[in-house]
Write a protein that holds these residues in place. Structure first.
Motif, PDB file in Angstrom:
ATOM      1  N   VAL A  18       0.831  -1.209   0.000  1.00 44.65           N
ATOM      2  CA  VAL A  18       0.000   0.000   0.000  1.00 44.65           C
ATOM      3  C   VAL A  18       0.868   1.262   0.000  1.00 44.65           C
ATOM      4  O   VAL A  18       0.636   2.193  -0.786  1.00 44.65           O
ATOM      5  CB  VAL A  18      -0.949  -0.012   1.216  1.00 44.65           C
ATOM      6  N   VAL A  19       1.876   1.305   0.876  1.00 44.64           N
ATOM      7  CA  VAL A  19       2.690   2.516   1.008  1.00 44.64           C
ATOM      8  C   VAL A  19       3.514   2.768  -0.254  1.00 44.64           C
ATOM      9  O   VAL A  19       3.542   3.896  -0.786  1.00 44.64           O
ATOM     10  CB  VAL A  19       3.605   2.413   2.247  1.00 44.64           C
ATOM     11  N   VAL A  20       4.180   1.737  -0.762  1.00 43.45           N
ATOM     12  CA  VAL A  20       5.032   1.917  -1.942  1.00 43.45           C
ATOM     13  C   VAL A  20       4.192   2.306  -3.157  1.00 43.45           C
ATOM     14  O   VAL A  20       4.546   3.237  -3.903  1.00 43.45           O
ATOM     15  CB  VAL A  20       5.851   0.648  -2.229  1.00 43.45           C
ATOM     16  N   VAL A  21       3.083   1.627  -3.376  1.00 43.46           N
ATOM     17  CA  VAL A  21       2.245   1.937  -4.543  1.00 43.46           C
ATOM     18  C   VAL A  21       1.639   3.334  -4.416  1.00 43.46           C
ATOM     19  O   VAL A  21       1.616   4.099  -5.394  1.00 43.46           O
ATOM     20  CB  VAL A  21       1.141   0.871  -4.708  1.00 43.46           C
ATOM     21  N   ALA A  22       1.154   3.684  -3.230  1.00 38.66           N
ATOM     22  CA  ALA A  22       0.554   5.012  -3.048  1.00 38.66           C
ATOM     23  C   ALA A  22       1.572   6.119  -3.285  1.00 38.66           C
ATOM     24  O   ALA A  22       1.297   7.093  -4.015  1.00 38.66           O
ATOM     25  CB  ALA A  22      -0.042   5.119  -1.646  1.00 38.66           C
ATOM     26  N   LEU A  23       2.750   5.996  -2.690  1.00 43.16           N
ATOM     27  CA  LEU A  23       3.780   7.017  -2.885  1.00 43.16           C
ATOM     28  C   LEU A  23       4.240   7.074  -4.341  1.00 43.16           C
ATOM     29  O   LEU A  23       4.446   8.162  -4.900  1.00 43.16           O
ATOM     30  CB  LEU A  23       4.981   6.741  -1.979  1.00 43.16           C
ATOM     31  N   THR A  24       4.382   5.911  -4.963  1.00 45.60           N
ATOM     32  CA  THR A  24       4.805   5.880  -6.361  1.00 45.60           C
ATOM     33  C   THR A  24       3.803   6.584  -7.260  1.00 45.60           C
ATOM     34  O   THR A  24       4.188   7.389  -8.134  1.00 45.60           O
ATOM     35  CB  THR A  24       5.001   4.424  -6.825  1.00 45.60           C
ATOM     36  N   MET A  25       2.518   6.307  -7.070  1.00 47.24           N
ATOM     37  CA  MET A  25       1.502   6.909  -7.930  1.00 47.24           C
ATOM     38  C   MET A  25       1.405   8.414  -7.709  1.00 47.24           C
ATOM     39  O   MET A  25       1.295   9.188  -8.676  1.00 47.24           O
ATOM     40  CB  MET A  25       0.147   6.251  -7.678  1.00 47.24           C
ATOM     41  N   LEU A  26       1.475   8.861  -6.455  1.00 49.10           N
ATOM     42  CA  LEU A  26       1.369  10.295  -6.176  1.00 49.10           C
ATOM     43  C   LEU A  26       2.564  11.069  -6.726  1.00 49.10           C
ATOM     44  O   LEU A  26       2.414  12.106  -7.384  1.00 49.10           O
ATOM     45  CB  LEU A  26       1.239  10.517  -4.672  1.00 49.10           C
ATOM     46  N   ILE A  27       3.777  10.563  -6.468  1.00 50.54           N
ATOM     47  CA  ILE A  27       4.972  11.252  -6.952  1.00 50.54           C
ATOM     48  C   ILE A  27       5.040  11.201  -8.477  1.00 50.54           C
ATOM     49  O   ILE A  27       5.403  12.191  -9.132  1.00 50.54           O
ATOM     50  CB  ILE A  27       6.230  10.648  -6.315  1.00 50.54           C
ATOM     51  N   SER A  28       4.684  10.064  -9.043  1.00 54.36           N
ATOM     52  CA  SER A  28       4.706   9.938 -10.500  1.00 54.36           C
ATOM     53  C   SER A  28       3.701  10.870 -11.155  1.00 54.36           C
ATOM     54  O   SER A  28       3.971  11.432 -12.229  1.00 54.36           O
ATOM     55  CB  SER A  28       4.421   8.490 -10.913  1.00 54.36           C
TER      56      SER A  28
ATOM     57  N   VAL B  78      -2.292  -0.991 -11.549  1.00 51.61           N
ATOM     58  CA  VAL B  78      -2.358  -2.450 -11.527  1.00 51.61           C
ATOM     59  C   VAL B  78      -0.965  -3.061 -11.657  1.00 51.61           C
ATOM     60  O   VAL B  78      -0.603  -3.986 -10.916  1.00 51.61           O
ATOM     61  CB  VAL B  78      -3.282  -2.961 -12.657  1.00 51.61           C
ATOM     62  N   ILE B  79      -0.165  -2.552 -12.584  1.00 47.19           N
ATOM     63  CA  ILE B  79       1.188  -3.102 -12.767  1.00 47.19           C
ATOM     64  C   ILE B  79       2.036  -2.869 -11.523  1.00 47.19           C
ATOM     65  O   ILE B  79       2.812  -3.742 -11.110  1.00 47.19           O
ATOM     66  CB  ILE B  79       1.836  -2.484 -14.016  1.00 47.19           C
ATOM     67  N   ASN B  80       1.881  -1.717 -10.891  1.00 45.46           N
ATOM     68  CA  ASN B  80       2.629  -1.454  -9.666  1.00 45.46           C
ATOM     69  C   ASN B  80       2.173  -2.369  -8.534  1.00 45.46           C
ATOM     70  O   ASN B  80       3.001  -2.831  -7.738  1.00 45.46           O
ATOM     71  CB  ASN B  80       2.472   0.009  -9.252  1.00 45.46           C
ATOM     72  N   LEU B  81       0.882  -2.620  -8.421  1.00 44.68           N
ATOM     73  CA  LEU B  81       0.394  -3.531  -7.386  1.00 44.68           C
ATOM     74  C   LEU B  81       1.031  -4.908  -7.522  1.00 44.68           C
ATOM     75  O   LEU B  81       1.498  -5.493  -6.540  1.00 44.68           O
ATOM     76  CB  LEU B  81      -1.133  -3.647  -7.473  1.00 44.68           C
ATOM     77  N   ILE B  82       1.058  -5.417  -8.745  1.00 44.26           N
ATOM     78  CA  ILE B  82       1.626  -6.746  -8.968  1.00 44.26           C
ATOM     79  C   ILE B  82       3.136  -6.739  -8.721  1.00 44.26           C
ATOM     80  O   ILE B  82       3.681  -7.609  -8.039  1.00 44.26           O
ATOM     81  CB  ILE B  82       1.307  -7.223 -10.397  1.00 44.26           C
ATOM     82  N   ASN B  83       3.824  -5.741  -9.280  1.00 43.23           N
ATOM     83  CA  ASN B  83       5.285  -5.687  -9.148  1.00 43.23           C
ATOM     84  C   ASN B  83       5.732  -5.501  -7.701  1.00 43.23           C
ATOM     85  O   ASN B  83       6.673  -6.158  -7.231  1.00 43.23           O
ATOM     86  CB  ASN B  83       5.845  -4.557 -10.015  1.00 43.23           C
TER      87      ASN B  83
END
Length: 304
Positions: free
Chosen positions: A90-100, A233-238
């Motif tokens: 949750v934390v990695v995907v959320a931060l990745t999507m917001l910063i991206s 979706v790709i970030n969730l899986i990765n």
């Protein structure tokens, strides 16, 4: 008149040739065979192995039923591993999507040096993830790490810290590195989505008197939805299946405190191959359920 020269009975279509009856199957067959070879067969083998008694030498001692699954769920470390895996994802995907999203919006503007900064963003993507993780591990090393040296020189710490020696210090750094290596792909995915938004739409919004925030919320974000869902979706899986970052920096230690389910599965292979396979089955099922629930909630195939 011979029987072979008689006309076909009325109402019966003429016999079609075999290629016509097969339709697109010959064209799809290579893809289907590839999926069977690299996806279906490994899953079947993984499930079969989890139901056997296999020692560390690879010797199969016969069927074990659900014994390995009971052993896995009785492991006192599993609850902590599952909890950290959920937080990690949750934390990695959320931060990745917001910063991206912020970076994509920035790179979609015109400014001096934009091309150079776009190329610079590719660097974490071009490098090996494991190599990046090992580089950060050495940078955070208590004895030879450059971070400790810089902080000591600045007087911010009084003694060198073991940044990856315990879970409390290691987990934030693991999240940082995971976000760092995930940003390039996600940013470029969102940037591609932003560049498909027609300029006439923004012009119409300005004519209607919409503010910048209203335009972004009611025009940009809805039109960015397909690209955003792909990146999510790709970030969730990765991220859920991420192995190199954690293994390269902490190897899941100490005592599996920084291990996700994927790393824990690899740790188990040295003790019990069948139990490791059982963890793989649980991991695979969790990914499928997670993605299906997300697609159901996000209504990915509906137009906004």
């Amino acid at each position: 008149m011979s029987p072979s020269s008689k006309a076909a009975p009325a109402g019966r279509p003429p016999a079609r040739r075999l290629p016509q009856r097969l339709g697109p199957l010959p064209w799809l067959a290579p893809s289907v065979l590839l999926i069977l070879a690299v996806v279906v067969w490994p899953v079947v083998e993984m499930v079969r192995t989890s139901l056997r008694r296999i020692d560390t030498t690879g010797t199969d001692h016969g069927p074990a039923g659900l014994v390995k699954y009971r052993k896995l769920f009785a492991d006192p470390r599993l609850a902590g591993v599952l909890g950290w895996t959920a937080v990690w994802t949750v934390v990695v995907v959320a931060l990745t999507m917001l910063i991206s999203l912020a970076l994509a919006q920035l790179f979609n503007q015109r400014f001096p040096g934009r091309r150079i900064t776009r190329w610079a963003l590719i660097a974490p993507w071009a490098a090996s993830v494991l190599m990046t993780a090992i580089g950060f591990r050495w940078m955070l090393d208590q004895v030879a790490g450059v971070l400790n040296q810089v902080l000591l020189d600045l007087g911010l710490i009084t003694s060198a810290q073991a940044w990856t020696g315990d879970a409390a210090h290691a987990r934030p750094w693991l999240v940082f590195v995971a976000v760092f290596v995930s940003l390039p792909f996600t940013t470029y995915t969102l940037l591609a989505g932003l560049q498909t938004v027609p300029g006439e739409v923004y012009e119409a919004a300005r004519v209607d008197g919409a503010s910048r925030w209203q335009t972004y919320r009611r025009v940009t974000l809805p039109l960015l939805r397909p690209a955003f869902l792909v990146g999510l979706v790709i970030n969730l899986i990765n991220v859920f299946n991420s192995f190199p970052v954690i293994w390269g920096m902490t190897q899941g230690g100490p005592n599996a405190d920084t291990a996700t389910t994927t790393v824990f599965m690899y740790m188990l292979r040295g003790y019990d191959v069948a139990e490791s396979s059982a963890m793989s089955v649980v991991n695979f099922a969790a990914v499928i359920v997670m993605v299906l629930l997300f697609l159901k909630v996000s209504r990915w195939n509906e137009e906004s």
